[in-house]
Design a protein around this motif. Sequence first.
Motif, PDB file in Angstrom:
ATOM      1  N   LEU A  76      83.476  22.637  27.547  1.00 27.80           N
ATOM      2  CA  LEU A  76      82.229  22.341  27.349  1.00 27.80           C
ATOM      3  C   LEU A  76      82.157  22.384  25.767  1.00 27.80           C
ATOM      4  N   CYS A  77      82.398  23.471  25.364  1.00 28.14           N
ATOM      5  CA  CYS A  77      82.391  23.724  23.998  1.00 28.14           C
ATOM      6  C   CYS A  77      82.766  22.530  23.080  1.00 28.14           C
ATOM      7  N   ILE A  78      83.999  22.093  23.468  1.00 28.55           N
ATOM      8  CA  ILE A  78      84.781  21.120  22.522  1.00 28.55           C
ATOM      9  C   ILE A  78      83.926  19.876  22.822  1.00 28.55           C
ATOM     10  N   ALA A  79      83.557  19.514  23.784  1.00 28.45           N
ATOM     11  CA  ALA A  79      82.777  18.219  24.263  1.00 28.45           C
ATOM     12  C   ALA A  79      81.039  18.267  23.573  1.00 28.45           C
ATOM     13  N   SER A  80      80.514  19.422  23.464  1.00 24.61           N
ATOM     14  CA  SER A  80      79.434  19.792  22.676  1.00 24.61           C
ATOM     15  C   SER A  80      79.353  19.518  21.353  1.00 24.61           C
ATOM     16  N   ARG A  81      80.536  19.550  20.566  1.00 26.30           N
ATOM     17  CA  ARG A  81      80.818  19.311  19.272  1.00 26.30           C
ATOM     18  C   ARG A  81      80.714  17.992  18.998  1.00 26.30           C
ATOM     19  N   PHE A  82      80.548  16.962  19.758  1.00 28.24           N
ATOM     20  CA  PHE A  82      80.485  15.681  19.460  1.00 28.24           C
ATOM     21  C   PHE A  82      79.123  15.179  19.175  1.00 28.24           C
ATOM     22  N   LEU A  83      78.035  16.024  19.768  1.00 26.80           N
ATOM     23  CA  LEU A  83      76.610  15.819  19.658  1.00 26.80           C
ATOM     24  C   LEU A  83      76.276  15.866  18.297  1.00 26.80           C
ATOM     25  N   PRO A  88      75.434  23.003  21.078  1.00 21.45           N
ATOM     26  CA  PRO A  88      75.185  24.103  21.581  1.00 21.45           C
ATOM     27  C   PRO A  88      76.339  24.954  21.711  1.00 21.45           C
ATOM     28  N   VAL A  89      77.293  24.897  21.030  1.00 24.59           N
ATOM     29  CA  VAL A  89      78.795  25.746  21.085  1.00 24.59           C
ATOM     30  C   VAL A  89      78.511  27.116  21.054  1.00 24.59           C
ATOM     31  N   THR A  90      77.736  27.587  19.963  1.00 26.27           N
ATOM     32  CA  THR A  90      77.480  29.118  20.009  1.00 26.27           C
ATOM     33  C   THR A  90      76.738  29.528  21.329  1.00 26.27           C
ATOM     34  N   ALA A  91      75.925  28.810  21.913  1.00 17.46           N
ATOM     35  CA  ALA A  91      74.958  29.093  23.208  1.00 17.46           C
ATOM     36  C   ALA A  91      75.738  29.251  24.313  1.00 17.46           C
ATOM     37  N   ALA A 112      87.979  26.832  21.231  1.00 15.94           N
ATOM     38  CA  ALA A 112      87.043  25.735  20.914  1.00 15.94           C
ATOM     39  C   ALA A 112      87.140  25.250  19.477  1.00 15.94           C
ATOM     40  N   ALA A 113      87.231  26.279  18.320  1.00 17.05           N
ATOM     41  CA  ALA A 113      87.306  25.921  17.236  1.00 17.05           C
ATOM     42  C   ALA A 113      88.747  25.384  16.812  1.00 17.05           C
ATOM     43  N   TYR A 119      90.598  17.004  16.260  1.00 19.49           N
ATOM     44  CA  TYR A 119      89.925  15.967  16.143  1.00 19.49           C
ATOM     45  C   TYR A 119      88.962  15.872  15.057  1.00 19.49           C
ATOM     46  N   PHE A 120      88.215  16.912  14.382  1.00 16.41           N
ATOM     47  CA  PHE A 120      87.273  16.981  13.474  1.00 16.41           C
ATOM     48  C   PHE A 120      88.151  17.329  12.162  1.00 16.41           C
ATOM     49  N   GLY A 121      89.315  17.673  12.301  1.00 15.77           N
ATOM     50  CA  GLY A 121      89.905  18.127  10.990  1.00 15.77           C
ATOM     51  C   GLY A 121      90.545  19.421  10.869  1.00 15.77           C
TER      52      GLY A 121
END
Length: 228
Positions: A76-83, A88-91, A112-113, A119-121
């Motif tokens: 869920l954290c990983i998916a939320s980084r695409f927003l 909401p990663v920290t939440a 998650a990081a 993907y993000f680098g």
Amino acid sequence: MIVIANEPLRRVLQWLLPLLLIPAVVVGGAHFFPESRHLFVSFAAAALSVLLFLAGIERKKTGTRRMVLTAVMTALCIASRFLPLCQPVTAIIILTALYLGREAGFLTGAMAALLSNFYFGQGPWTAFQMLAWGMTGWIAGLLADPLKRSKVLLLLFGILSGIGYSMLMDVWTVLQYSGNFTLPLYAAKLMTAIPYTLLYALSNFLFLLWMRKPFGEKLERIRVRYGV
């Protein structure tokens, strides 16, 4: 699922890993390793994060269930980084720690990081993100009882977590661009990062305000039903 049978060793690892060994690997890696070896530092931090999680497991069956739930929260954290903008990663990390334990919170933040950055680098900043989000989860789990009882304390913790994340990432920025950590450079970086710090704090506040009850109720129900 591996279980560390030695109780005194488990207790020592639960404190030694997040407070000393993992931070030493992250900061030491940034200082002594060349940028081309940053993945070695990130993978070392990941391995120690898994060891921390294993140190929190008392029974194999319960540990397996906890691992599955932790993997779901990490996804869920990983998916939320695409927003865009606010994420909401920290939440999610905080809520994971409140209901699944501080070791699960640390592992969720660290993985998650690491995984999302494929993907993000990837870069030398990844290990610092792992530490920042991991420690956010660990501290949230440590303060789980008061944070679950008080909405105000939870929201305040979310704000402070945003500030803490930004301050820790600025440590990496100073080390990366100057080669040495000095207080004047760090203070200057903190000042220039104020808009981002405020954004992190505000997004944590809003997402915790929104997610606290629905996520908390579901996680508590799962925790009680499956004895996690």
